[in-house]
Design a protein around this motif. Structure first.
Motif, PDB file in Angstrom:
ATOM      1  N   LEU A 190     145.637   6.159 -21.626  1.00 42.59           N
ATOM      2  CA  LEU A 190     144.859   4.986 -22.018  1.00 42.59           C
ATOM      3  C   LEU A 190     145.836   3.891 -22.428  1.00 42.59           C
ATOM      4  N   LEU A 191     145.783   2.765 -21.746  1.00 40.92           N
ATOM      5  CA  LEU A 191     146.597   1.605 -22.088  1.00 40.92           C
ATOM      6  C   LEU A 191     145.700   0.612 -22.820  1.00 40.92           C
ATOM      7  N   ILE A 192     146.148   0.141 -23.975  1.00 38.79           N
ATOM      8  CA  ILE A 192     145.379  -0.829 -24.747  1.00 38.79           C
ATOM      9  C   ILE A 192     146.197  -2.095 -24.916  1.00 38.79           C
ATOM     10  N   ARG A 193     145.616  -3.189 -24.485  1.00 34.52           N
ATOM     11  CA  ARG A 193     146.231  -4.514 -24.606  1.00 34.52           C
ATOM     12  C   ARG A 193     145.294  -5.394 -25.429  1.00 34.52           C
ATOM     13  N   PHE A 194     145.851  -6.232 -26.303  1.00 36.69           N
ATOM     14  CA  PHE A 194     145.038  -7.153 -27.086  1.00 36.69           C
ATOM     15  C   PHE A 194     145.085  -8.544 -26.463  1.00 36.69           C
ATOM     16  N   ASN A 195     143.964  -9.248 -26.551  1.00 37.36           N
ATOM     17  CA  ASN A 195     143.846 -10.510 -25.814  1.00 37.36           C
ATOM     18  C   ASN A 195     144.669 -11.643 -26.420  1.00 37.36           C
ATOM     19  N   ASN A 196     145.228 -11.443 -27.611  1.00 38.94           N
ATOM     20  CA  ASN A 196     146.064 -12.470 -28.231  1.00 38.94           C
ATOM     21  C   ASN A 196     147.452 -11.901 -28.536  1.00 38.94           C
ATOM     22  N   ASP A 197     148.029 -11.266 -27.539  1.00 40.40           N
ATOM     23  CA  ASP A 197     149.321 -10.593 -27.705  1.00 40.40           C
ATOM     24  C   ASP A 197     150.270 -11.068 -26.609  1.00 40.40           C
ATOM     25  N   ASP A 198     151.203 -11.946 -26.972  1.00 39.29           N
ATOM     26  CA  ASP A 198     152.092 -12.551 -25.991  1.00 39.29           C
ATOM     27  C   ASP A 198     153.268 -11.658 -25.602  1.00 39.29           C
ATOM     28  N   ILE A 199     153.513 -10.558 -26.336  1.00 41.45           N
ATOM     29  CA  ILE A 199     154.659  -9.708 -26.012  1.00 41.45           C
ATOM     30  C   ILE A 199     154.232  -8.371 -25.432  1.00 41.45           C
ATOM     31  N   ASP A 200     152.956  -8.223 -25.148  1.00 43.08           N
ATOM     32  CA  ASP A 200     152.462  -6.993 -24.537  1.00 43.08           C
ATOM     33  C   ASP A 200     152.821  -6.962 -23.052  1.00 43.08           C
ATOM     34  N   GLN A 201     153.243  -5.779 -22.559  1.00 40.68           N
ATOM     35  CA  GLN A 201     153.600  -5.621 -21.146  1.00 40.68           C
ATOM     36  C   GLN A 201     152.783  -4.528 -20.464  1.00 40.68           C
TER      37      GLN A 201
END
Length: 258
Positions: free
Chosen positions: A170-181
């Motif tokens: 499960l990959l979780i990304r946040f919509n206000n995260d500029d350093i997420d890859q």
């Protein structure tokens, strides 16, 4: 039940665990996960999962860190089983990582023989050293010197693409995260196990997993300040609660859907 330190790691044990979580935090907050990630990990523990949060200090040698945290985790699980604090029979083991902790779980799953029911990778970060550590960019040093993590970001991608063995992720990304890859990692994992990779985009930012529950006590009379305080608490907590719910839903869809 409260957190206890065992052999340098922090452990939270429910009475009848249904699984084991090996948690690895972000680079600059991983040294005290029982504090920095306390609310999220405790909530997952209350759902029936034994939590082993392994602290580490970041260096350029991520391979050595990955080997160390894995060895410490396996040692602690063996100790808990020998003391009958964990059952001897099979319990599913899940890796949960935040930021750099995701990279460590990917290295563990690519380089070592492990048994994992799945990994949860939150706000994955695999930047090169000169971007991940601002001080390095500011230093007036010989550009031929090797200020890079081992393995490098490209080497990490190749290891994942060719060797990663944990099938369910499960990959979780946040919509206000500029350093997420996570968007760069997702296609690599899709090439490995296309049907078993889930990417979620949730409200929040890179620090959402570190959110703590805020207690706001109102006075004898409810004032505009109390209204603002409760609104602020609700907004801050909502993203953390959503993250917790999605993690528990993925870990055990049957129980979470009840």
């Amino acid at each position: 039940m409260d957190w206890q330190e065992i052999s340098g790691s922090w452990v939270w044990l429910p009475q009848q665990p249904i699984g084991i979580i090996h948690f690895l935090g972000g680079a600059f907050v991983a040294s005290a996960p029982q504090l920095t990630y306390r609310w999220l990990l405790t909530e997952i523990g209350k759902a029936g999962y034994a939590i082993v949060a392994t602290p580490f200090v970041n260096t350029f040698d991520h391979l050595t860190i990955a080997r160390s945290v894995l060895n410490r985790f396996e040692t602690i699980v063996a100790q808990l089983q020998s003391k009958k604090l964990l059952p001897q029979g099979y319990l599913p083991i899940y890796g949960v990582g935040h930021s750099m902790g995701c990279k460590l779980h990917l290295l563990i799953g690519s380089l070592f023989s492990i048994d994992r029911a799945g990994n949860i990778l939150i706000s994955y970060n695999n930047f090169p050293a000169r971007r991940a550590i601002p001080l390095v960019e500011q230093l007036d040093v010989n550009q031929t010197l090797n200020f890079e993590f081992t393995p490098s970001p490209q080497e990490t991608n190749e290891l994942v693409l060719n060797n990663y063995l944990v099938r369910r992720n499960l990959l979780i990304r946040f919509n206000n995260d500029d350093i997420d890859q996570s968007l760069n990692l997702n296609p690599l994992l899709q090439q490995r196990f296309a049907q078993l990779i889930c990417l979620l985009i949730l409200p929040g930012n890179h620090l959402t997993p570190l959110g703590q529950e805020i207690t706001w006590q109102t006075g004898e009379f409810f004032t505009p300040l109390d209204a603002f305080g409760q609104w602020f608490k609700q907004g801050l907590s909502q993203d953390s609660y959503r993250l917790k719910q999605e993690i528990l839903r993925w870990l055990n869809p049957v129980i979470s859907s009840r």
